[in-house]
Design a protein around this motif. Structure first.
Motif, PDB file in Angstrom:
ATOM      1  N   SER A 145       0.813  -1.217   0.000  1.00 31.48           N
ATOM      2  CA  SER A 145       0.000   0.000   0.000  1.00 31.48           C
ATOM      3  C   SER A 145       0.845   1.266   0.000  1.00 31.48           C
ATOM      4  O   SER A 145       0.361   2.344  -0.367  1.00 31.48           O
ATOM      5  CB  SER A 145      -0.937   0.009   1.212  1.00 31.48           C
ATOM      6  OG  SER A 145      -0.186  -0.070   2.417  1.00 31.48           O
ATOM      7  N   GLN A 146       2.119   1.157   0.381  1.00 29.88           N
ATOM      8  CA  GLN A 146       2.966   2.350   0.415  1.00 29.88           C
ATOM      9  C   GLN A 146       3.475   2.752  -0.965  1.00 29.88           C
ATOM     10  O   GLN A 146       4.059   3.806  -1.135  1.00 29.88           O
ATOM     11  CB  GLN A 146       4.169   2.133   1.349  1.00 29.88           C
ATOM     12  CG  GLN A 146       5.234   1.173   0.822  1.00 29.88           C
ATOM     13  CD  GLN A 146       4.965  -0.264   1.182  1.00 29.88           C
ATOM     14  OE1 GLN A 146       3.818  -0.659   1.328  1.00 29.88           O
ATOM     15  NE2 GLN A 146       6.025  -1.052   1.339  1.00 29.88           N
TER      16      GLN A 146
ATOM     17  N   ALA B 101       0.226  -6.079  -9.713  1.00 29.72           N
ATOM     18  CA  ALA B 101       1.556  -6.040 -10.339  1.00 29.72           C
ATOM     19  C   ALA B 101       2.631  -5.653  -9.337  1.00 29.72           C
ATOM     20  O   ALA B 101       3.783  -6.088  -9.454  1.00 29.72           O
ATOM     21  CB  ALA B 101       1.546  -5.065 -11.514  1.00 29.72           C
ATOM     22  N   LEU B 102       2.273  -4.843  -8.346  1.00 25.54           N
ATOM     23  CA  LEU B 102       3.250  -4.402  -7.355  1.00 25.54           C
ATOM     24  C   LEU B 102       3.731  -5.568  -6.499  1.00 25.54           C
ATOM     25  O   LEU B 102       4.933  -5.767  -6.308  1.00 25.54           O
ATOM     26  CB  LEU B 102       2.650  -3.306  -6.467  1.00 25.54           C
ATOM     27  CG  LEU B 102       2.279  -1.996  -7.174  1.00 25.54           C
ATOM     28  CD1 LEU B 102       1.488  -1.095  -6.237  1.00 25.54           C
ATOM     29  CD2 LEU B 102       3.529  -1.271  -7.658  1.00 25.54           C
ATOM     30  N   ARG B 103       2.789  -6.349  -5.998  1.00 26.36           N
ATOM     31  CA  ARG B 103       3.192  -7.459  -5.122  1.00 26.36           C
ATOM     32  C   ARG B 103       3.921  -8.548  -5.909  1.00 26.36           C
ATOM     33  O   ARG B 103       4.885  -9.149  -5.412  1.00 26.36           O
ATOM     34  CB  ARG B 103       1.975  -8.033  -4.398  1.00 26.36           C
ATOM     35  CG  ARG B 103       1.041  -8.862  -5.260  1.00 26.36           C
ATOM     36  CD  ARG B 103      -0.022  -9.615  -4.463  1.00 26.36           C
ATOM     37  NE  ARG B 103      -0.801 -10.493  -5.334  1.00 26.36           N
ATOM     38  CZ  ARG B 103      -0.470 -11.746  -5.617  1.00 26.36           C
ATOM     39  NH1 ARG B 103       0.640 -12.251  -5.127  1.00 26.36           N
ATOM     40  NH2 ARG B 103      -1.233 -12.488  -6.404  1.00 26.36           N
TER      41      ARG B 103
ATOM     42  N   CYS C 274      13.450   1.565  -6.295  1.00 23.37           N
ATOM     43  CA  CYS C 274      13.249   1.554  -7.746  1.00 23.37           C
ATOM     44  C   CYS C 274      11.757   1.595  -8.089  1.00 23.37           C
ATOM     45  O   CYS C 274      11.335   2.349  -8.971  1.00 23.37           O
ATOM     46  CB  CYS C 274      13.909   0.315  -8.338  1.00 23.37           C
ATOM     47  SG  CYS C 274      13.523  -0.005 -10.068  1.00 23.37           S
ATOM     48  N   MET C 275      10.946   0.826  -7.376  1.00 24.89           N
ATOM     49  CA  MET C 275       9.518   0.764  -7.678  1.00 24.89           C
ATOM     50  C   MET C 275       8.828   2.106  -7.494  1.00 24.89           C
ATOM     51  O   MET C 275       7.875   2.428  -8.213  1.00 24.89           O
ATOM     52  CB  MET C 275       8.852  -0.295  -6.805  1.00 24.89           C
ATOM     53  CG  MET C 275       9.159  -1.722  -7.239  1.00 24.89           C
ATOM     54  SD  MET C 275       8.505  -2.958  -6.090  1.00 24.89           S
ATOM     55  CE  MET C 275       6.765  -2.549  -6.129  1.00 24.89           C
ATOM     56  N   ARG C 276       9.302   2.889  -6.564  1.00 23.97           N
ATOM     57  CA  ARG C 276       8.676   4.199  -6.330  1.00 23.97           C
ATOM     58  C   ARG C 276       8.903   5.144  -7.502  1.00 23.97           C
ATOM     59  O   ARG C 276       8.187   6.131  -7.649  1.00 23.97           O
ATOM     60  CB  ARG C 276       9.225   4.806  -5.046  1.00 23.97           C
ATOM     61  CG  ARG C 276       8.742   4.091  -3.784  1.00 23.97           C
ATOM     62  CD  ARG C 276       9.160   4.817  -2.511  1.00 23.97           C
ATOM     63  NE  ARG C 276       8.548   4.196  -1.348  1.00 23.97           N
ATOM     64  CZ  ARG C 276       9.095   3.235  -0.617  1.00 23.97           C
ATOM     65  NH1 ARG C 276      10.308   2.784  -0.952  1.00 23.97           N
ATOM     66  NH2 ARG C 276       8.465   2.727   0.421  1.00 23.97           N
TER      67      ARG C 276
END
Length: 476
Positions: free
Chosen positions: A124-125, A137-139, A228-230
């Motif tokens: 969620s962050q 896709a994030l998880r 990186c994801m952020r």
């Protein structure tokens, strides 16, 4: 005559210096010419490096060195788990984790034949701004990092796949044995769809087809992935997020043609019957395409494929091309899957191209939409192949290093052919004799050769498949 006096002091010192220099030179000359006794002192560092033997090669990579991270959805788990049971074998020291979005009810027998189940960490962050995609896709993109944090021992490779991906694990191990797990490697395949690769990247491993990340690279990825994801909230999926982080790490995709995303619809026959000369590693999107064998369910079809996989996984789907010269037929063997017999003679260059028995990802018949060469399905009834599908495979009782596989003709409706020549419709089944070759992929890649053998039994064709002999080529 002039009386000689004492030499000046500077000349005397010079003579003395030259005399001492000569003695020193003579001493070292004699020392080098005389063998020195054995000493315990260490050699200088340069000599030590040259004299020492190279470090021992690490043990070959085995299935126990791999950990599978399987992306799954609770919504589809009851259906998709059966694909995993086809290939995941805990009794063979396979290790893996199924990562779900939420808890699922435990069914009887699920603990047998499935990896342990874990729930993905909270994401969620992280922002997700792509309007066409989904936050899952994030998880999924963090599966490799979360699996690494489990601290499993003796891991060399982390292998990603979806819950509808089927791996040929023996071939996966063969492929990964060619790379050093201590280095940074990101190995996988791209989409069959040219447009998909343009929209995403030709440098991205498609997660459904599966990809492998070496242990060294997984450690580096885990250390920077959340940061990186952020930086990429607008990306669509998990695999493009992985590739974005790989770009920041400076690691390119090592492409391998045996990972199959299968971004197509319809019948996979054309793709599988003309498989590239490389080990078959994975099959994906099995819920979307038709069963790979006719008149059975998807799972039944994959169960049938398990038999030749067990007998000779290295040769699975490998194509051989030869000619029955007495009847002017072209024969194409996709070992462990199907045999095609064509009236007339076709060049290997044509037969090794996949026939377009499928539609592209955007459900069009446009052949320019593929990222590889294809050929059209012939509309001439006389040039349509007779297809024989695998019905059985076994070890040759006379030669335990050889296999015998049988292929039965698919009897669909065929338009009449007016050609006045021998017709393959008189053949009911094909027998393929093949010697097993576990070192097939330790040599330079080359198609096996096949030879049509004489037989007196009516309705039967016998084909021998194996390494090409000296000077043997596939000539028209």
């Amino acid at each position: 005559m002039k009386k000689e006096g004492k030499p000046p002091l500077p000349k005397l010192l010079l003579s003395l210096f030259l005399f001492l220099l000569s003695l020193t030179s003579l001493f070292y000359t004699l020392k080098l010419a005389t063998p020195s006794p054995c000493r315990d002192e260490p050699f200088p560092s340069t000599s030590r490096q040259l004299a020492s033997s190279p470090p021992p090669s690490p043990q070959k990579t085995g299935i126990h060195h791999l950990v599978f991270g399987i992306a799954a959805s609770a919504k589809l788990w009851d259906q998709r788990k059966n694909y995993i049971k086809l290939w995941f074998k805990p009794e063979e020291s396979m290790r893996g984790v199924v990562w779900l979005d939420k808890e699922v009810p435990a069914a009887a027998g699920d603990a047998e034949g499935l990896p342990p189940i874990r729930i993905s960490g909270d994401t969620s962050q992280f922002k997700y701004t792509n309007k066409q995609g989904h936050r899952s896709a994030l998880r999924i993109s963090r599966i490799v990092s979360e699996t690494l944090r489990m601290g499993l021992a003796d891991v060399r490779w982390f292998v990603m796949g979806d819950d509808d991906t089927v791996f040929v694990t023996e071939n996966l191990v063969r492929v990964l044995n060619g790379y050093d797990h201590r280095e940074y490697y990101y190995i996988g395949g791209v989409s069959e769809s040219h447009l998909q690769n343009i929209y995403f990247s030709y440098g991205m491993a498609y997660g459904g087809g599966g990809f492998a990340i070496s242990y060294g690279l997984a450690v580096a990825l885990e250390g920077m992935q959340d940061r990186c994801m952020r930086r990429y909230p607008g990306l669509y999926g998990s695999d493009d997020r992985i590739q974005a982080c790989m770009a920041e790490l400076g690691v390119p995709l090592t492409r391998h043609l045996g990972f199959h995303q299968f971004d197509v619809y319809g019948n996979l026959f054309g793709l599988l019957a003309a498989h590239p000369v490389t080990p078959l590693v994975s099959l994906h999107h099995l819920d979307i395409v038709e069963p790979i064998f006719p008149n059975v369910t998807r799972l039944q079809a994959l169960h049938r494929l398990a038999l030749p996989t067990k007998l000779d996984s290295a040769a699975l789907m490998q194509q051989s091309i030869c000619y029955d010269k007495s009847r002017a037929w072209t024969v194409s063997v996709s070992w462990g899957y199907a045999v095609q017999v064509f009236r007339g003679t076709f060049s290997p260059r044509e037969i090794e191209m996949p026939a377009r028995t499928f539609l592209n990802w955007y459900k069009k018949t446009d052949y320019t939409a593929y990222a590889f060469n294809t050929r059209p399905v012939s509309r001439n009834p006389c040039q349509m192949p007779f297809v024989f599908y695998l019905s059985n495979a076994r070890v040759d009782p006379g030669r335990t290093d050889s296999t015998v596989s049988e292929y039965v003709r698919h009897r669909g409706n065929r338009p009449h052919c007016k050609w006045k020549m021998a017709s393959p419709e008189d053949v009911d089944y094909v027998v393929v004799e093949k010697r097993r070759d576990t070192n097939l992929w330790d040599r330079a890649p080359r198609r096996n050769c096949c030879r049509v053998k004489e037989t007196t039994r009516k309705g039967r064709m016998v084909v021998d498949v194996g390494l090409c002999g000296e000077g043997e080529i596939t000539e028209l």
